[in-house]
Design a protein around this motif. Structure first.
Motif, mmCIF file in Angstrom:
data_model
loop_
_atom_site.group_PDB
_atom_site.id
_atom_site.type_symbol
_atom_site.label_atom_id
_atom_site.label_comp_id
_atom_site.label_asym_id
_atom_site.label_seq_id
_atom_site.Cartn_x
_atom_site.Cartn_y
_atom_site.Cartn_z
ATOM 1 N N ILE A 1 8.606 6.976 -15.285
ATOM 2 C CA ILE A 1 8.105 7.443 -13.993
ATOM 3 C C ILE A 1 6.585 7.314 -13.936
ATOM 4 O O ILE A 1 6.006 6.798 -12.970
ATOM 5 N N ALA A 2 5.916 7.793 -14.997
ATOM 6 C CA ALA A 2 4.450 7.765 -15.012
ATOM 7 C C ALA A 2 3.922 6.337 -15.009
ATOM 8 O O ALA A 2 2.988 5.999 -14.267
ATOM 9 N N LEU A 3 4.519 5.457 -15.831
ATOM 10 C CA LEU A 3 4.045 4.076 -15.916
ATOM 11 C C LEU A 3 4.304 3.321 -14.614
ATOM 12 O O LEU A 3 3.462 2.546 -14.153
ATOM 13 N N GLY B 1 0.775 -1.229 0.000
ATOM 14 C CA GLY B 1 0.000 0.000 0.000
ATOM 15 C C GLY B 1 0.804 1.274 0.000
ATOM 16 O O GLY B 1 0.239 2.368 0.008
ATOM 17 N N ARG B 2 2.123 1.160 0.001
ATOM 18 C CA ARG B 2 2.996 2.345 -0.039
ATOM 19 C C ARG B 2 3.738 2.393 -1.366
ATOM 20 O O ARG B 2 3.881 1.387 -2.057
ATOM 21 N N VAL B 3 4.237 3.559 -1.692
ATOM 22 C CA VAL B 3 4.997 3.746 -2.923
ATOM 23 C C VAL B 3 6.412 4.195 -2.571
ATOM 24 O O VAL B 3 6.596 5.102 -1.756
ATOM 25 N N SER C 1 2.359 0.953 -9.582
ATOM 26 C CA SER C 1 2.600 0.850 -8.140
ATOM 27 C C SER C 1 1.336 1.100 -7.329
ATOM 28 O O SER C 1 1.326 0.894 -6.115
ATOM 29 N N GLY C 2 0.276 1.551 -8.002
ATOM 30 C CA GLY C 2 -0.952 1.864 -7.294
ATOM 31 C C GLY C 2 -0.964 3.267 -6.728
ATOM 32 O O GLY C 2 -1.872 3.634 -5.995
ATOM 33 N N ILE D 1 7.765 -2.946 -17.023
ATOM 34 C CA ILE D 1 6.981 -2.597 -15.847
ATOM 35 C C ILE D 1 5.638 -3.302 -15.929
ATOM 36 O O ILE D 1 4.932 -3.174 -16.925
ATOM 37 N N GLY D 2 5.313 -4.076 -14.898
ATOM 38 C CA GLY D 2 4.023 -4.760 -14.881
ATOM 39 C C GLY D 2 4.107 -6.249 -15.099
ATOM 40 O O GLY D 2 3.111 -6.965 -14.943
#
Length: 297
Positions: A274-276, A40-42, A281-282, A149-150
């Motif tokens: 950065i955006a992706l 739940g954190r980034v 990351s939620g 990413i993902g």
């Protein structure tokens, strides 16, 4: 349970990063941060750490970092600093200390070699610098400024190699094939292709499947690199070396990932990374919070 036979990984991090000057004059572009979500954190994590951890989770335990001048920050980052972990714990920063503990535990359970490439002469030459490290084994090679990413794409390649025992490229569909190494291939399974040819930055697009600089190579790649002549750019192109092996009927497969992929060689593509990464990351709502805060000022 991971049963991959691929235990060796070569991370290519000797590029000069000229399109990111002045930042990249002394700070490696591979140390640029991206976001990662956890519980739940980034948090922020260097791109090269993200790639290392993907390879580690795919079963790699022996790593060779190809670095050049000005890359000492990478070696420092991969040198555990347990005193700093204890400092974080004493000051109530358990989340951050836990992240470093996990990373350092992976580093200490890995064999890591550092090889210096004083003058960048192309991707193929960088790969060749790891010849003694690799020996007669299949191995991963990954550009340390290109990130998926993902999805853990190295894990997918390891699973495919386990089934097929062949060299593999990771590829991604792109809008402008002229910017990339492009493969010609025949789809033999869903998103798996038999590679028939590969061309570096074709003026006339031959397909839109781009090479993403993530490979499973056979040891024969080193002989091919020895025979590869410099391109018009004066570099020894890995695509030319791969084409030599294809001409000798060494089969390559290509895995087309549906994950987001970014080559962070420019500030525009880094911003996209950065955006992706924030989206995955939620924490994508943070962007709107920041914009709102700026608007209020």
């Amino acid at each position: 349970m991971n049963v991959s036979k691929l235990k060796k990984g070569v991370l290519l991090a000797a590029g000069l990063g000229t399109r990111l000057v002045p930042y990249s004059k002394e700070m490696p572009k591979e140390m640029l941060p991206i976001f990662e979500g956890l519980k739940g954190r980034v948090f922020l994590k260097p791109i090269i750490q993200k790639i290392y951890e993907q390879l580690y989770d795919a079963g790699v335990r022996e790593f060779c970092f190809i670095v050049g001048r000005g890359k000492r920050a990478i070696e420092d980052h991969f040198t555990p600093d347990w005193a700093f972990v204890e400092y974080l714990e004493r000051n109530g920063k358990e989340e951050y200390s836990s992240l470093l503990r996990e990373f350092y535990s992976k580093v200490e359970s890995s064999y890591i070699a550092w090889v210096n490439q004083p003058v960048p002469r192309g991707t193929a030459h960088a790969v060749y610098m790891a010849k003694t490290f690799v020996g007669d084994d299949f191995f991963f090679a990954a550009a340390a400024d290109n990130v998926f990413i993902g999805e853990n794409v190295p894990q997918k390649l390891a699973e495919l190699h386990e089934k097929r025992s062949t060299p593999i490229l990771a590829v991604k569909r792109v809008n402008d094939p002229r910017k990339y190494g492009i493969i010609i291939g025949r789809e033999i399974e869903d998103r798996i292709y038999e590679v028939e040819g590969i061309v570096e930055k074709p003026k006339t697009p031959i397909s839109n499947l781009a090479n993403t600089s993530l490979y499973v190579f056979p040891p024969e790649i080193f002989k091919a690199i020895e025979e590869t002549k410099p391109s018009v750019r004066g570099e020894i192109e890995i695509t030319d070396s791969i084409q030599i092996l294809l001409s000798r009927e060494i089969k390559f497969l290509a895995y087309e990932s549906q994950a987001d992929w970014v080559d962070t060689g420019t500030w525009e593509t880094f911003f996209r990374a950065i955006a992706l990464s924030l989206k995955h990351s939620g924490g994508h709502n943070i962007v709107f919070d920041v914009l709102e805060a700026l608007r209020e000022k």
